[in-house]
Design an enzyme around this catalytic site. Structure first.
Site, PDB file in Angstrom:
ATOM      1  N   THR A 141      34.831 -10.805  -4.112  1.00 22.44           N
ATOM      2  CA  THR A 141      34.393 -11.852  -4.929  1.00 22.44           C
ATOM      3  C   THR A 141      35.289 -12.538  -5.536  1.00 22.44           C
ATOM      4  O   THR A 141      35.016 -13.769  -5.932  1.00 22.44           O
ATOM      5  CB  THR A 141      33.859 -10.803  -6.148  1.00 22.44           C
ATOM      6  OG1 THR A 141      32.968  -9.903  -5.450  1.00 22.44           O
ATOM      7  CG2 THR A 141      32.741 -11.634  -6.921  1.00 22.44           C
ATOM      8  N   GLN A 192      28.526 -11.421  -2.140  1.00 21.68           N
ATOM      9  CA  GLN A 192      28.584 -12.187  -3.657  1.00 21.68           C
ATOM     10  C   GLN A 192      29.209 -13.609  -3.270  1.00 21.68           C
ATOM     11  O   GLN A 192      30.027 -13.874  -2.371  1.00 21.68           O
ATOM     12  CB  GLN A 192      30.181 -11.432  -4.238  1.00 21.68           C
ATOM     13  CG  GLN A 192      29.626  -9.922  -4.662  1.00 21.68           C
ATOM     14  CD  GLN A 192      29.766  -8.886  -3.606  1.00 21.68           C
ATOM     15  OE1 GLN A 192      29.990  -9.223  -2.392  1.00 21.68           O
ATOM     16  NE2 GLN A 192      29.865  -7.649  -4.112  1.00 21.68           N
ATOM     17  N   ASP A 250      25.911 -13.017  -7.614  1.00 22.21           N
ATOM     18  CA  ASP A 250      27.116 -13.235  -8.713  1.00 22.21           C
ATOM     19  C   ASP A 250      27.313 -14.694  -8.927  1.00 22.21           C
ATOM     20  O   ASP A 250      28.267 -15.355  -8.870  1.00 22.21           O
ATOM     21  CB  ASP A 250      28.386 -12.786  -8.050  1.00 22.21           C
ATOM     22  CG  ASP A 250      28.505 -11.175  -8.068  1.00 22.21           C
ATOM     23  OD1 ASP A 250      27.549 -10.572  -8.637  1.00 22.21           O
ATOM     24  OD2 ASP A 250      29.401 -10.764  -7.462  1.00 22.21           O
ATOM     25  N   ASP A 303      22.876  -9.278 -10.220  1.00 25.40           N
ATOM     26  CA  ASP A 303      24.211  -9.533 -11.366  1.00 25.40           C
ATOM     27  C   ASP A 303      24.406 -10.832 -11.195  1.00 25.40           C
ATOM     28  O   ASP A 303      25.959 -11.407 -11.273  1.00 25.40           O
ATOM     29  CB  ASP A 303      25.245  -8.476 -10.732  1.00 25.40           C
ATOM     30  CG  ASP A 303      24.977  -7.242 -10.395  1.00 25.40           C
ATOM     31  OD1 ASP A 303      23.834  -6.699 -11.093  1.00 25.40           O
ATOM     32  OD2 ASP A 303      25.525  -6.477  -9.720  1.00 25.40           O
ATOM     33  N   ARG A 340      22.342  -4.693 -15.971  1.00 25.17           N
ATOM     34  CA  ARG A 340      23.250  -3.444 -16.116  1.00 25.17           C
ATOM     35  C   ARG A 340      24.481  -3.446 -16.386  1.00 25.17           C
ATOM     36  O   ARG A 340      25.163  -4.701 -16.452  1.00 25.17           O
ATOM     37  CB  ARG A 340      23.038  -2.894 -14.630  1.00 25.17           C
ATOM     38  CG  ARG A 340      23.571  -3.717 -13.646  1.00 25.17           C
ATOM     39  CD  ARG A 340      23.558  -3.028 -12.295  1.00 25.17           C
ATOM     40  NE  ARG A 340      23.772  -3.770 -10.958  1.00 25.17           N
ATOM     41  CZ  ARG A 340      23.844  -3.340  -9.858  1.00 25.17           C
ATOM     42  NH1 ARG A 340      23.452  -2.208  -9.394  1.00 25.17           N
ATOM     43  NH2 ARG A 340      24.165  -4.331  -8.941  1.00 25.17           N
ATOM     44  N   TRP A 370      28.321  -3.081 -15.896  1.00 23.30           N
ATOM     45  CA  TRP A 370      29.469  -3.070 -14.939  1.00 23.30           C
ATOM     46  C   TRP A 370      30.527  -2.207 -15.019  1.00 23.30           C
ATOM     47  O   TRP A 370      31.288  -2.578 -15.982  1.00 23.30           O
ATOM     48  CB  TRP A 370      29.886  -4.325 -14.287  1.00 23.30           C
ATOM     49  CG  TRP A 370      30.843  -4.624 -13.123  1.00 23.30           C
ATOM     50  CD1 TRP A 370      30.966  -3.671 -12.319  1.00 23.30           C
ATOM     51  CD2 TRP A 370      31.772  -5.611 -12.960  1.00 23.30           C
ATOM     52  NE1 TRP A 370      31.968  -4.046 -11.222  1.00 23.30           N
ATOM     53  CE2 TRP A 370      32.501  -5.318 -11.955  1.00 23.30           C
ATOM     54  CE3 TRP A 370      32.113  -6.855 -13.709  1.00 23.30           C
ATOM     55  CZ2 TRP A 370      33.547  -6.141 -11.473  1.00 23.30           C
ATOM     56  CZ3 TRP A 370      32.918  -7.601 -13.219  1.00 23.30           C
ATOM     57  CH2 TRP A 370      33.608  -7.310 -12.052  1.00 23.30           C
TER      58      TRP A 370
END
Length: 400
Positions: A171, A205, A228, A261, A325, A327
């Site tokens: 990422t 990602q 992402d 995310d 959420r 991380w």
């Protein structure tokens, strides 16, 4: 329409009016030391002002409409080499599509990228990058025409990724626009990680924008990706996560699109009148908007105020997205360790949330550790209790 009310449930905790008083822009923009008092630095961002007469102009065709450079990176490099102690740099982007990565090094002065179109989507910076790329594919994608050379201001950033010995770049090397500098500003433009739905729903990602520096401002910016999309982060010159400090960012009147995310990182970031649009088109699982990894000693992570949360038609039935959420970054081997592991902090307040999102359980299990969400509904609760999650709502409206 239904308004969320205190105290909510253990699956969807709601702040009281008194508790919510703490979660305002000034608190998020005041940086404090570990003890909560030392090294206090107050940031008061104002509207982004640009210099239309800047000598650095990016256009589809050099020499037309004043364009001095054909790519954004060329203009960044030229401006940094010629800055001659200028207090700041403005780079004008004429309407067009600019394909290529943009890297801004840590020692850059305050730098503003601004589009001159009527709408943010008139100026598009794009590239398809995937965390699953090999270093060889990364080099071919990012530097196929020698865009980055030894001695260039951002060469070290490119080289950190191009010289990786891992099978994939991960990422941290998958961002289209990546800035390590403080005081970056972006206005009236779009950044797209064009990987989009060309890959399956597994882990891909694909970051549109990554920021590592402090005092980052985005205004009328569109960030489009899938997993992402926006990495609002804090790291060092070696491209490593840091745990002893955090950066600040202010995102206003903007649009962010993604699936998994798609707003994540360790910075303290305020999203003011931002439209978050969640898409199902890639078929990804575990769809969440936010994934903050705030350190447990940091009282403030992400704040979304007066925002809109929408989703596409894929969420019109039984399938629903999550608001976010935690991380638990760095805890894959140890599991969540209270007071050691990151415990993401987020408040969504005074916002509208459409029916694309799970109304009963809007928060998912933590990324990395799968720690179950634990909301604190005790009447005498400590909002930073490390035994609980720090994901909250206040005064939101659930739209039908």
């Amino acid at each position: 329409m239904t308004k969320t009310t205190y105290p909510g449930t253990a699956y969807r905790p709601i702040l009281s009016e008194q508790e919510a008083d703490r979660f305002t822009l000034p608190h998020y923009f005041t940086r404090r030391g570990h003890d909560g008092h030392s090294d206090t630095d107050v940031w008061q961002p104002t509207s982004i002002e640009v210099d239309p007469a800047t000598p650095w102009v990016v256009g589809p065709q050099v020499g037309v409409d004043g364009a001095t450079h054909g790519t954004v990176q060329q203009a960044v490099n030229a401006a940094l080499r010629a800055q001659q102690d200028r207090p700041c740099i403005d780079i004008k982007l004429l309407p067009g599509i600019y394909t290529g990565a943009v890297y801004i090094p840590a020692d850059a002065p305050p730098l503003t990228l601004f589009g001159t179109g009527e709408q943010p989507n008139d100026v598009v910076i794009q590239l398809a990058l995937d965390s699953m790329f090999s270093p060889a594919t990364y080099r071919e994608t990012v530097n196929s025409h020698g865009e980055y050379q030894p001695g260039d201001p951002a060469w070290y950033m490119y080289d950190l990724c191009a010289s990786k010995q891992n099978a994939t770049i991960d990422t941290i090397c998958a961002a289209v626009v990546w800035s390590q500098s403080d005081n970056l500003q972006m206005k009236n433009l779009t950044v797209v990680n064009a990987l989009l739905d060309s890959v399956d729903g597994r882990a891909h990602q694909a970051v549109a924008l990554r920021t590592d520096g402090d005092k980052i401002q985005l205004e009328r910016v569109r960030l489009i990706g899938r997993q992402d999309t926006f990495f609002v982060n804090t790291s060092n010159l070696r491209n490593e996560y840091v745990t002893d400090r955090y950066s600040r960012a202010y995102i206003k009147d903007s649009y962010i699109e993604g699936d998994v995310d798609y707003v994540f990182g360790r910075a303290t970031a305020v999203f003011d009148r931002v439209h978050f649009h969640t898409v199902s088109s890639r078929g990804a699982k575990d769809i969440h908007v936010f994934a903050p990894d705030s350190m447990p000693w940091a009282q403030y992570g992400f704040l979304a105020v007066s925002c809109r949360f929408t989703g596409d038609e894929g969420f019109s039935g039984g399938r629903k997205a999550k608001l976010g959420r935690a991380w638990d970054q760095g805890a894959r081997q140890t599991g969540y360790q209270p007071n050691k592991t990151a415990n993401g902090q987020l408040v969504i307040r005074d916002s509208t949330i459409d029916a694309s999102y799970d109304r009963e359980q809007p928060w998912g299990v933590a990324a990395t550790t799968a720690r179950p969400f634990a909301g604190n509904v005790d009447s005498a609760r400590n909002l930073d209790d490390v035994q609980f999650n720090r994901l909250w709502e206040y005064n939101n409206i659930d739209e039908v």
